[in-house]
Design a protein around this motif. Structure first.
Motif, mmCIF file in Angstrom:
data_model
loop_
_atom_site.group_PDB
_atom_site.id
_atom_site.type_symbol
_atom_site.label_atom_id
_atom_site.label_comp_id
_atom_site.label_asym_id
_atom_site.label_seq_id
_atom_site.Cartn_x
_atom_site.Cartn_y
_atom_site.Cartn_z
ATOM 1 N N ARG A 112 -52.295 -74.382 47.720
ATOM 2 C CA ARG A 112 -53.624 -74.874 47.980
ATOM 3 C C ARG A 112 -54.230 -74.420 48.956
ATOM 4 N NH1 ARG A 112 -53.454 -80.851 46.838
ATOM 5 N NH2 ARG A 112 -54.524 -80.806 48.947
ATOM 6 N N GLU A 113 -53.609 -73.985 50.126
ATOM 7 C CA GLU A 113 -54.483 -73.578 51.186
ATOM 8 C C GLU A 113 -55.030 -72.217 50.965
ATOM 9 O OE1 GLU A 113 -51.150 -74.794 51.326
ATOM 10 O OE2 GLU A 113 -51.780 -76.637 52.325
ATOM 11 N N LYS A 114 -54.311 -71.275 50.360
ATOM 12 C CA LYS A 114 -54.781 -70.019 50.145
ATOM 13 C C LYS A 114 -55.999 -70.058 48.917
ATOM 14 C CE LYS A 114 -51.022 -67.091 51.495
ATOM 15 N NZ LYS A 114 -49.980 -66.261 51.033
ATOM 16 N N LEU A 115 -55.680 -70.911 47.976
ATOM 17 C CA LEU A 115 -56.865 -71.036 46.973
ATOM 18 C C LEU A 115 -58.203 -71.639 47.721
ATOM 19 C CD1 LEU A 115 -57.201 -71.030 43.950
ATOM 20 C CD2 LEU A 115 -56.283 -73.238 43.729
ATOM 21 N N GLY A 116 -58.140 -72.557 48.431
ATOM 22 C CA GLY A 116 -59.188 -73.110 49.122
ATOM 23 C C GLY A 116 -60.010 -72.058 50.110
ATOM 24 N N GLU A 117 -59.108 -71.401 50.701
ATOM 25 C CA GLU A 117 -59.477 -70.204 51.550
ATOM 26 C C GLU A 117 -60.398 -69.325 50.744
ATOM 27 O OE1 GLU A 117 -57.259 -66.857 54.345
ATOM 28 O OE2 GLU A 117 -56.616 -68.975 54.350
ATOM 29 N N ALA A 118 -59.861 -68.971 49.846
ATOM 30 C CA ALA A 118 -60.509 -67.761 48.943
ATOM 31 C C ALA A 118 -62.002 -68.019 48.510
ATOM 32 C CB ALA A 118 -59.758 -67.652 47.711
ATOM 33 N N VAL A 119 -62.194 -69.437 48.579
ATOM 34 C CA VAL A 119 -63.648 -69.772 48.200
ATOM 35 C C VAL A 119 -64.308 -70.313 49.542
ATOM 36 C CG1 VAL A 119 -63.182 -69.901 45.730
ATOM 37 C CG2 VAL A 119 -62.802 -71.952 47.091
ATOM 38 N N GLY A 120 -63.647 -70.301 50.620
ATOM 39 C CA GLY A 120 -64.530 -70.687 51.883
ATOM 40 C C GLY A 120 -64.434 -72.360 51.831
ATOM 41 N N LEU A 121 -63.337 -72.946 51.363
ATOM 42 C CA LEU A 121 -63.133 -74.326 51.653
ATOM 43 C C LEU A 121 -61.759 -74.655 52.144
ATOM 44 C CD1 LEU A 121 -64.361 -75.182 48.018
ATOM 45 C CD2 LEU A 121 -65.686 -75.438 50.292
ATOM 46 N N GLY A 122 -61.443 -76.020 52.462
ATOM 47 C CA GLY A 122 -60.082 -76.423 52.947
ATOM 48 C C GLY A 122 -59.217 -76.409 51.575
ATOM 49 N N PRO A 123 -58.131 -76.980 51.647
ATOM 50 C CA PRO A 123 -57.180 -76.821 50.620
ATOM 51 C C PRO A 123 -57.691 -77.277 49.167
ATOM 52 C CG PRO A 123 -56.112 -77.717 52.602
ATOM 53 C CD PRO A 123 -57.409 -77.550 52.774
ATOM 54 N N LYS A 124 -57.392 -76.608 48.147
ATOM 55 C CA LYS A 124 -57.907 -77.133 46.814
ATOM 56 C C LYS A 124 -56.574 -76.774 45.866
ATOM 57 C CE LYS A 124 -61.937 -77.951 47.827
ATOM 58 N NZ LYS A 124 -62.225 -79.325 47.975
ATOM 59 N N ALA A 125 -56.254 -77.799 45.151
ATOM 60 C CA ALA A 125 -55.201 -77.828 43.916
ATOM 61 C C ALA A 125 -55.813 -77.265 42.779
ATOM 62 C CB ALA A 125 -54.860 -79.239 43.733
ATOM 63 N N VAL A 126 -57.042 -77.457 42.612
ATOM 64 C CA VAL A 126 -57.617 -76.808 41.217
ATOM 65 C C VAL A 126 -58.830 -76.315 41.505
ATOM 66 C CG1 VAL A 126 -58.312 -77.239 38.809
ATOM 67 C CG2 VAL A 126 -56.179 -78.569 39.936
ATOM 68 N N LEU A 127 -59.398 -75.108 40.782
ATOM 69 C CA LEU A 127 -60.519 -74.554 40.829
ATOM 70 C C LEU A 127 -60.947 -74.363 39.432
ATOM 71 C CD1 LEU A 127 -60.553 -71.857 43.716
ATOM 72 C CD2 LEU A 127 -61.751 -74.123 43.687
ATOM 73 N N GLY A 128 -62.393 -74.689 39.173
ATOM 74 C CA GLY A 128 -62.968 -74.070 37.790
ATOM 75 C C GLY A 128 -63.906 -73.179 37.905
ATOM 76 N N ILE A 129 -63.826 -72.074 37.093
ATOM 77 C CA ILE A 129 -64.731 -71.077 37.255
ATOM 78 C C ILE A 129 -65.759 -71.327 36.220
ATOM 79 C CG2 ILE A 129 -65.116 -68.519 37.327
ATOM 80 C CD1 ILE A 129 -63.553 -69.892 39.586
ATOM 81 N N ALA A 130 -67.094 -71.300 36.590
ATOM 82 C CA ALA A 130 -68.092 -71.699 35.621
ATOM 83 C C ALA A 130 -68.880 -70.568 35.316
ATOM 84 C CB ALA A 130 -69.244 -72.746 36.141
ATOM 85 N N ASP A 131 -68.812 -69.366 35.785
ATOM 86 C CA ASP A 131 -69.320 -68.221 35.497
ATOM 87 C C ASP A 131 -68.569 -67.384 34.403
ATOM 88 O OD1 ASP A 131 -69.869 -65.169 36.016
ATOM 89 O OD2 ASP A 131 -71.777 -65.948 36.796
ATOM 90 N N GLN A 132 -69.018 -67.255 33.116
ATOM 91 C CA GLN A 132 -68.258 -66.437 32.421
ATOM 92 C C GLN A 132 -67.750 -64.913 32.846
ATOM 93 O OE1 GLN A 132 -70.016 -66.578 28.671
ATOM 94 N NE2 GLN A 132 -68.044 -66.214 27.336
ATOM 95 N N ASN A 133 -68.610 -64.236 33.279
ATOM 96 C CA ASN A 133 -68.467 -63.035 33.606
ATOM 97 C C ASN A 133 -67.124 -62.920 34.827
ATOM 98 O OD1 ASN A 133 -69.933 -61.641 31.810
ATOM 99 N ND2 ASN A 133 -71.930 -62.010 33.148
#
Length: 91
Positions: A44-65
Motif C-alpha cells: 500500500r505504501e509503495k503503491l501510493g508513493e508511486a502516484v504521489g499519495l499516501g498509502p493506497k490499496a487499489v488504483l484504477g488507471i483511466a488512460d488506455q495508453n
C-alpha cells in the motif's frame, strides 16, 4: 473507482500486495467480470508513493495508453497468480 470499472472507464486495476483480503477480492473480481486486467504489486505504501499519495490499496488507471504500458511492464516482471491477477515479483 468502482463506478469507473462498471462504466468501462478504467483500463487497468492495480492492487497492493498487502491490501485486505476483502478489498483484493472485491476489485479483482470486479476487474475480471468486466474484462479489465489486474496487476498486483508492492504494498500500500509503495503503491501510493508511486502516484504521489499516501498509502493506497487499489488504483484504477483511466488512460488506455498508460494502462497498456504499465501492464506490459508488469507482465515482463511478473508471473500470473491463481486468481488471474498478474502478481509482481517485487512485493
Amino acid at each position: 473507482m468502482r463506478q469507473g470499472l462498471v462504466r468501462g472507464k478504467i483500463y487497468l486495476v492495480i492492487v497492493a500486495g498487502n491490501a485486505g483480503r476483502s478489498t483484493k477480492g472485491t476489485f479483482q473480481n470486479l476487474a475480471q467480470s468486466h474484462g479489465i486486467p489486474c496487476l498486483e504489486i508492492h504494498d500500500r505504501e509503495k503503491l501510493g508513493e508511486a502516484v504521489g499519495l499516501g498509502p493506497k490499496a487499489v488504483l484504477g488507471i483511466a488512460d488506455q495508453n498508460l494502462a497498456a504500458q504499465i501492464l506490459m511492464i508488469g507482465r515482463r516482471l511478473a508471473g500470473h497468480s491463481e486468481d488471474g491477477c498478474t502478481t509482481g515479483v517485487d512485493k
